[in-house]
Scaffold this active site. Structure first.
Site, PDB file in Angstrom:
ATOM      1  N   GLY A 164       0.797  -1.221   0.000  1.00 23.04           N
ATOM      2  CA  GLY A 164       0.000   0.000   0.000  1.00 23.04           C
ATOM      3  C   GLY A 164       0.829   1.270   0.000  1.00 23.04           C
ATOM      4  O   GLY A 164       0.362   2.323   0.426  1.00 23.04           O
ATOM      5  N   LYS A 201      15.826  -0.295  -9.115  1.00 28.18           N
ATOM      6  CA  LYS A 201      15.939   0.762 -10.111  1.00 28.18           C
ATOM      7  C   LYS A 201      14.566   1.373 -10.362  1.00 28.18           C
ATOM      8  O   LYS A 201      13.572   0.652 -10.485  1.00 28.18           O
ATOM      9  CB  LYS A 201      16.491   0.184 -11.425  1.00 28.18           C
ATOM     10  CG  LYS A 201      16.590   1.172 -12.571  1.00 28.18           C
ATOM     11  CD  LYS A 201      17.661   2.193 -12.334  1.00 28.18           C
ATOM     12  CE  LYS A 201      17.765   3.168 -13.518  1.00 28.18           C
ATOM     13  NZ  LYS A 201      18.664   4.308 -13.161  1.00 28.18           N
ATOM     14  N   HIS A 208       1.395   0.078 -14.449  1.00 32.42           N
ATOM     15  CA  HIS A 208       1.217  -0.994 -13.474  1.00 32.42           C
ATOM     16  C   HIS A 208       0.177  -1.953 -14.063  1.00 32.42           C
ATOM     17  O   HIS A 208      -1.007  -1.619 -14.139  1.00 32.42           O
ATOM     18  CB  HIS A 208       0.736  -0.402 -12.146  1.00 32.42           C
ATOM     19  CG  HIS A 208       0.568  -1.410 -11.050  1.00 32.42           C
ATOM     20  ND1 HIS A 208       1.110  -1.251  -9.802  1.00 32.42           N
ATOM     21  CD2 HIS A 208      -0.082  -2.592 -11.018  1.00 32.42           C
ATOM     22  CE1 HIS A 208       0.799  -2.288  -9.063  1.00 32.42           C
ATOM     23  NE2 HIS A 208       0.066  -3.120  -9.775  1.00 32.42           N
ATOM     24  N   ARG A 292      -3.943 -13.345  -2.648  1.00 30.20           N
ATOM     25  CA  ARG A 292      -5.326 -13.188  -2.190  1.00 30.20           C
ATOM     26  C   ARG A 292      -6.186 -12.659  -3.329  1.00 30.20           C
ATOM     27  O   ARG A 292      -5.680 -12.405  -4.419  1.00 30.20           O
ATOM     28  CB  ARG A 292      -5.354 -12.188  -1.040  1.00 30.20           C
ATOM     29  CG  ARG A 292      -4.706 -10.851  -1.445  1.00 30.20           C
ATOM     30  CD  ARG A 292      -4.858  -9.784  -0.421  1.00 30.20           C
ATOM     31  NE  ARG A 292      -4.031  -8.633  -0.672  1.00 30.20           N
ATOM     32  CZ  ARG A 292      -4.256  -7.683  -1.565  1.00 30.20           C
ATOM     33  NH1 ARG A 292      -5.311  -7.771  -2.350  1.00 30.20           N
ATOM     34  NH2 ARG A 292      -3.444  -6.668  -1.712  1.00 30.20           N
TER      35      ARG A 292
END
Length: 450
Positions: A164, A201, A208, A292
């Site tokens: 998070g 790096k 994402h 999960r």
């Protein structure tokens, strides 16, 4: 299949799991803290038991109390949802010791993937691309500076057990690294009980992108394609979609194969997610594995037709996967936004008393909601109050459907991030699919500052 399960979680994800249980004829057991006594999931479950307490360590992280209730209610399995104890290997171990089934992977695999340093090493050995960085934890600031010099600034300073965005910071030189190291290590120690740090790096302007995997007890493993999760503030996702508007079919295939390879390499069982960073040339690098169900799982469900909670229950029950990889296809486009009780400009949480809640309805508009119209949004927990998901044949249509939905939300009494979400959805860069992880800083915050 199980007859009764306990849900060790709260809010919208507890309601989501209860919904699938009802569909399958499984009795559901909810546990709740004092502030959540009036929450929808408490009354939706077939049985509900108080945990007591307000803060998470007094309630949803109280393993002894949860197991005491599980035994009293005579459940056969426990679903951990996401967050809280969902990736806690000790919790899974304790459940198994009581002869109850944990709906998730083995404790050993959870522990291995819970350490980012160990996960990097494991993936590298499995032939999955990893971001250049330290091969083990760095002991102190001096060792970190030496490693950063070898890697080359900018670098990401990360907590080995972090999540998070906690314990994570971009640093551009030795001075920033020295300032960041101690504070991030202390925060990681406080939140995760492990202050170990390592360096990676910094990938410039990455996307994402994550791959959903399913693996049964026999080792059969498939992937359910990707989710684009680049729109983030404070390193936390707020807009997700499937499929990614950025990656090519060739990259999609390579990432899917790599995710399956990664899951098989660690003997993974149940539903999991392999997260990658993808650079502008579509090179991809392993970031971490979430062992999960993900918050953003509905967009995968919308484009594949799978009920991922159902699949988790089937796998935990010992059933085999029902499909082979070559039988799977995507259909249409899905977008999810997370509606938070927070200031839309500063992104600070804004808990408080809600006085009204009216949700928009229409074709292919789905809601996952953890509150009712007079709920108190507690300062003790994550301030997410709902997720809205839209589906359409094309991405443009899914965006327009989401804009319609957000413009017709009514939430009164507290601030929400809906104005910020609308700005993102309406931005030309978002519509073009230019959704790298710096979108909020590059477009939203700059335009707010004008």
């Amino acid at each position: 299949m199980f007859n009764k399960i306990l849900i060790a979680n709260r809010g919208e994800i507890a309601s989501r799991i209860i919904r699938t249980c009802k569909k399958l004829g499984i009795q559901s057991v909810a546990v709740y803290s004092d502030p959540d006594a009036d929450s929808p999931f408490v009354s939706e479950a077939d049985e509900s038991y108080p945990l007591g307490g307000t803060r998470v360590h007094e309630s949803y992280l109280n393993i002894d109390k949860i197991l005491e209730i599980a035994k009293e209610a005579e459940v056969e399995a426990i679903h951990p949802g996401y967050g809280l104890l969902s990736e806690n290997g000790d919790f899974a171990n304790r459940i198994e010791q009581e002869g109850i089934t944990f709906i998730g992977p083995s404790p050993e695999v959870m522990s291995k993937m819970g350490s980012k340093v160990e996960a990097r090493q494991t993936m590298k050995e499995a032939g999955v691309p990893v971001i250049p960085g330290t091969e083990s934890a760095v002991a102190d600031v001096d060792e970190a500076k030496k490693a950063a010099k070898d890697i080359g600034y900018p670098v990401m300073l990360k907590a080995s057990s972090g999540g998070g965005g906690i314990g994570m910071q971009i640093v551009h030189n030795d001075e920033e690294l020295a300032k960041a190291f101690e504070s991030n290590s202390k925060r990681a120690q406080m939140f995760f009980g492990d202050g170990t740090m390592f360096l990676e790096k910094k990938i410039v302007d990455p996307h994402h992108v994550e791959i959903q995997v399913l693996a049964d007890q026999e080792g059969n493993t498939i992937h359910l394609f990707e989710r684009e999760c680049s729109i983030q503030r404070r390193h936390q996702k707020v807009v997700e979609e499937a499929p990614s508007p950025f990656i090519s079919q060739e990259t999609r295939n390579k990432m899917g194969n790599a995710a399956v390879k990664a899951a098989k390499a660690i003997g993974y069982k149940n539903a999991g997610t392999i997260e990658f960073l993808v650079d502008e040339d579509q090179n991809f690098y392993f970031l971490e594995m979430n062992t999960r169900l993900q918050v953003e799982h509905p967009v995968t469900e919308e484009i594949t037709g799978f009920d991922l909670v159902h699949e988790q229950l089937r796998i935990a029950n010992g059933d085999s996967l029902r499909y082979k990889q070559e039988e799977l296809t995507m259909h249409g486009h899905a977008i999810e936004v997370r509606v938070y009780a927070e200031d839309p400009k500063t992104f600070y949480p804004a808990p408080g008393q809600m006085t009204n809640l009216e949700l928009p309805y229409g074709d292919s508009i789905r809601h996952e909601v953890g509150v009712h119209k007079e709920s108190m949004v507690s300062p003790f927990y994550d301030p997410m109050i709902a997720k809205c998901i839209t589906w359409a044949e094309t991405r443009d249509e899914a965006i327009e459907r989401m804009i319609y939905a957000l413009e017709n939300y009514t939430i009164e009494g507290i601030k929400t991030n809906i104005p910020m979400l609308l700005d993102v959805l309406k931005h030309d860069a978002f519509k073009r699919g230019n959704t790298n992880t710096h979108f909020i800083q590059s477009y939203y915050l700059k335009e707010e500052a004008k």
